[in-house]
Design a protein around this motif. Structure first.
Motif, short mmCIF file in Angstrom:
data_model
loop_
_atom_site.label_atom_id
_atom_site.label_comp_id
_atom_site.label_asym_id
_atom_site.label_seq_id
_atom_site.Cartn_x
_atom_site.Cartn_y
_atom_site.Cartn_z
N SER A 99 -7.97 16.16 -4.09
CA SER A 99 -7.13 16.77 -2.67
C SER A 99 -5.72 17.41 -3.45
CB SER A 99 -6.72 15.83 -1.29
OG SER A 99 -5.70 14.64 -2.21
N CYS A 100 -5.64 16.61 -4.26
CA CYS A 100 -3.71 17.67 -4.91
C CYS A 100 -3.92 19.05 -5.40
CB CYS A 100 -3.32 16.00 -5.92
SG CYS A 100 -4.41 16.15 -7.48
N ASP A 101 -2.41 19.50 -5.84
CA ASP A 101 -2.33 20.85 -5.97
C ASP A 101 -2.77 20.97 -7.58
OD1 ASP A 101 0.25 19.80 -7.11
OD2 ASP A 101 0.63 21.86 -4.94
N ARG A 102 -2.05 19.73 -8.30
CA ARG A 102 -2.77 19.74 -10.15
C ARG A 102 -4.46 20.75 -10.62
NH1 ARG A 102 -1.77 14.84 -13.71
NH2 ARG A 102 -1.90 15.51 -15.92
N VAL A 103 -4.58 21.26 -11.79
CA VAL A 103 -5.63 21.95 -11.96
C VAL A 103 -5.50 21.41 -13.03
CG1 VAL A 103 -6.12 24.34 -13.21
CG2 VAL A 103 -3.85 24.41 -11.60
N TRP A 157 5.58 6.08 -5.85
CA TRP A 157 4.93 5.76 -5.35
C TRP A 157 5.52 3.72 -5.74
CZ3 TRP A 157 2.31 1.77 -8.55
CH2 TRP A 157 2.28 1.89 -9.93
N GLN A 158 5.68 3.00 -6.47
CA GLN A 158 5.89 2.32 -6.33
C GLN A 158 7.61 1.70 -5.63
OE1 GLN A 158 6.28 0.19 -11.20
NE2 GLN A 158 6.62 2.58 -11.65
N THR A 159 8.27 2.30 -5.11
CA THR A 159 9.85 1.77 -3.77
C THR A 159 8.83 2.50 -2.61
OG1 THR A 159 10.39 4.47 -4.75
CG2 THR A 159 11.38 2.54 -5.89
N GLN A 160 7.80 3.28 -2.59
CA GLN A 160 7.01 3.51 -1.61
C GLN A 160 6.27 2.26 -0.77
OE1 GLN A 160 3.94 6.56 -1.27
NE2 GLN A 160 5.61 8.18 0.27
N SER A 161 5.60 1.57 -1.72
CA SER A 161 4.45 0.92 -1.61
C SER A 161 5.09 -0.28 -0.49
CB SER A 161 3.74 0.37 -2.46
OG SER A 161 2.82 1.24 -3.58
N THR A 162 4.24 -0.53 0.45
CA THR A 162 4.30 -1.47 1.48
C THR A 162 3.68 -2.18 2.35
OG1 THR A 162 5.80 -1.66 3.67
CG2 THR A 162 4.89 0.42 3.53
N THR A 163 4.26 -3.46 3.04
CA THR A 163 3.04 -3.84 3.84
C THR A 163 3.06 -3.63 5.02
OG1 THR A 163 4.26 -6.06 3.00
CG2 THR A 163 2.14 -5.61 1.93
N LEU A 222 0.74 -1.54 -0.08
CA LEU A 222 -0.03 0.17 0.24
C LEU A 222 0.62 1.58 0.01
CD1 LEU A 222 -2.43 -0.99 2.54
CD2 LEU A 222 -3.12 -1.48 0.58
N ALA A 223 0.30 2.72 -0.74
CA ALA A 223 0.91 3.72 -0.51
C ALA A 223 -0.25 4.88 -0.42
CB ALA A 223 1.82 3.84 -1.80
N PRO A 224 -0.44 5.72 0.20
CA PRO A 224 -1.03 6.52 0.49
C PRO A 224 -1.78 7.14 -1.00
CG PRO A 224 1.32 7.10 2.20
CD PRO A 224 1.58 6.14 1.16
N ALA A 225 -2.06 7.43 -1.00
CA ALA A 225 -3.36 8.67 -2.64
C ALA A 225 -4.31 9.59 -1.91
CB ALA A 225 -3.87 7.56 -2.88
N ALA A 226 -4.59 10.39 -3.29
CA ALA A 226 -5.10 11.54 -2.42
C ALA A 226 -6.79 11.39 -2.27
CB ALA A 226 -5.63 12.33 -4.23
N HIS A 227 -7.71 12.09 -2.18
CA HIS A 227 -8.96 11.79 -1.47
C HIS A 227 -9.68 13.24 -2.05
CE1 HIS A 227 -8.14 15.29 1.54
NE2 HIS A 227 -7.03 14.79 2.05
N PRO A 228 -11.12 13.16 -1.98
CA PRO A 228 -11.92 13.92 -2.88
C PRO A 228 -12.02 15.06 -1.86
CG PRO A 228 -12.30 11.75 -2.35
CD PRO A 228 -11.73 11.71 -1.40
N ALA A 229 -12.03 16.20 -2.75
CA ALA A 229 -12.26 17.99 -2.20
C ALA A 229 -13.59 17.65 -2.79
CB ALA A 229 -11.08 18.23 -2.92
N HIS A 278 -5.26 8.84 -7.15
CA HIS A 278 -4.06 8.36 -7.82
C HIS A 278 -3.46 8.82 -6.36
CE1 HIS A 278 -3.01 12.72 -6.94
NE2 HIS A 278 -3.95 13.43 -7.58
N PRO A 279 -2.02 7.89 -6.44
CA PRO A 279 -1.03 8.55 -5.04
C PRO A 279 -0.92 9.87 -5.44
CG PRO A 279 -0.57 6.30 -6.64
CD PRO A 279 -1.23 7.26 -7.22
N VAL A 280 -0.10 9.99 -4.25
CA VAL A 280 0.19 11.51 -3.51
C VAL A 280 1.67 11.98 -4.07
CG1 VAL A 280 -1.25 11.34 -1.34
CG2 VAL A 280 0.72 10.45 -1.81
N SER A 281 2.61 10.24 -3.70
CA SER A 281 3.97 10.63 -4.36
C SER A 281 4.34 9.64 -5.69
CB SER A 281 5.15 10.47 -3.32
OG SER A 281 6.22 9.97 -3.58
N PHE A 282 4.95 11.11 -5.85
CA PHE A 282 5.73 10.07 -7.38
C PHE A 282 6.72 8.42 -7.29
CE2 PHE A 282 5.14 14.67 -9.46
CZ PHE A 282 4.59 14.51 -10.11
#
Length: 241
Positions: A59-63, A77-83, A46-53, A71-75
């Motif tokens: 919740s991300c700052d992308r227009v 995410w593939q290496t960040q994902s963990t159990t 698992l890795a953290p993802a955005a949430h609805p605004a 989508h994940p919050v971090s680019f």
């Protein structure tokens, strides 16, 4: 009975208790954490993802985010994902509104199909006595079948490309069956979707079920997708090649 076997039985009992709770999956933090830890305990990284605004925002700052809250919050995410349970607990407590994604193609894949086709296929598979693993329903009209991965062969030369492979940037190209493997991800329950507060991703069959081989489900899933999309050319699967 071995300690390992006893541990597996205990995990199944605890997961069943969590999943029988008649509470919203996006409710109390303890229920959210329990479901996330159950997924991690089943081997889903698992890795953290955005949430609805508000509204249909993200919740991300992308227009004009094209995939709000999905989508994940971090680019990374593939290496960040963990159990790792301790890390997942920290994320869940420090980011109480965050959705979570699970990275596919390392321990598991996901066969992602339109909801009507998925429900039909699930009924047929269960009636035939096929071992179906965890299944999640997304209120944006998809059913997610979690399976073992075909994406990490011991011999990398045996890696086979598949025209059904789906990555985040190719989602729109696969309106029928999507195969999430290496380089892809899906939201893992409990997750909230933009719009109505009741829209979510939730378990139909929880992570206590054993992950099956994807090929044991594929024929029924592709057939169901073809049935429910008569005006589209069904994706071919070269089973005979």
């Amino acid at each position: 009975m071995s300690a390992e076997a006893i541990g597996r039985i205990g995990l199944r009992v605890r997961l069943a208790q969590w999943l029988r709770k008649d509470v919203p999956e996006t409710g109390a933090g303890g229920d959210r954490e329990a479901l996330l830890l159950a997924a991690a305990g089943a081997g889903l990284p698992l890795a953290p993802a955005a949430h609805p605004a508000p509204g249909y925002g993200c919740s991300c700052d992308r227009v004009g985010c094209p995939t709000p809250a999905r989508h994940p919050v971090s680019f990374a995410w593939q290496t960040q994902s963990t159990t790792d349970h301790a890390q997942i607990e920290r994320w869940a407590r420090h980011q109480p509104q965050a959705n979570f994604i699970t990275a596919t193609g390392t321990t598991h894949d996901v066969l992602d199909v339109p909801l009507d086709a998925g429900r039909d296929a699930l009924d047929r598979l269960l009636a035939a006595g096929v071992d179906v693993g965890p299944v999640a329903e997304s209120d944006d009209g998809r059913l997610l079948f979690f399976t073992l991965t075909r994406g990490t062969p011991e011999d990398e030369d045996e890696w086979w490309p598949c025209e059904l492979d789906c990555h985040p940037e190719t989602m729109d190209e696969h309106p029928g069956l999507r195969w999430h493997c290496r380089g892809s991800y899906v939201l893992v329950p409990p997750a909230r979707l933009p719009g109505d507060d009741s829209r979510s991703v939730h378990w139909v069959r929880g992570p206590e079920y054993t992950l099956p081989d994807p090929l044991s489900l594929l024929e029924v899933l592709t057939d169901a997708c073809a049935r429910y999309a008569p005006d589209e050319t069904p994706a071919s699967w070269p089973l005979g090649t």
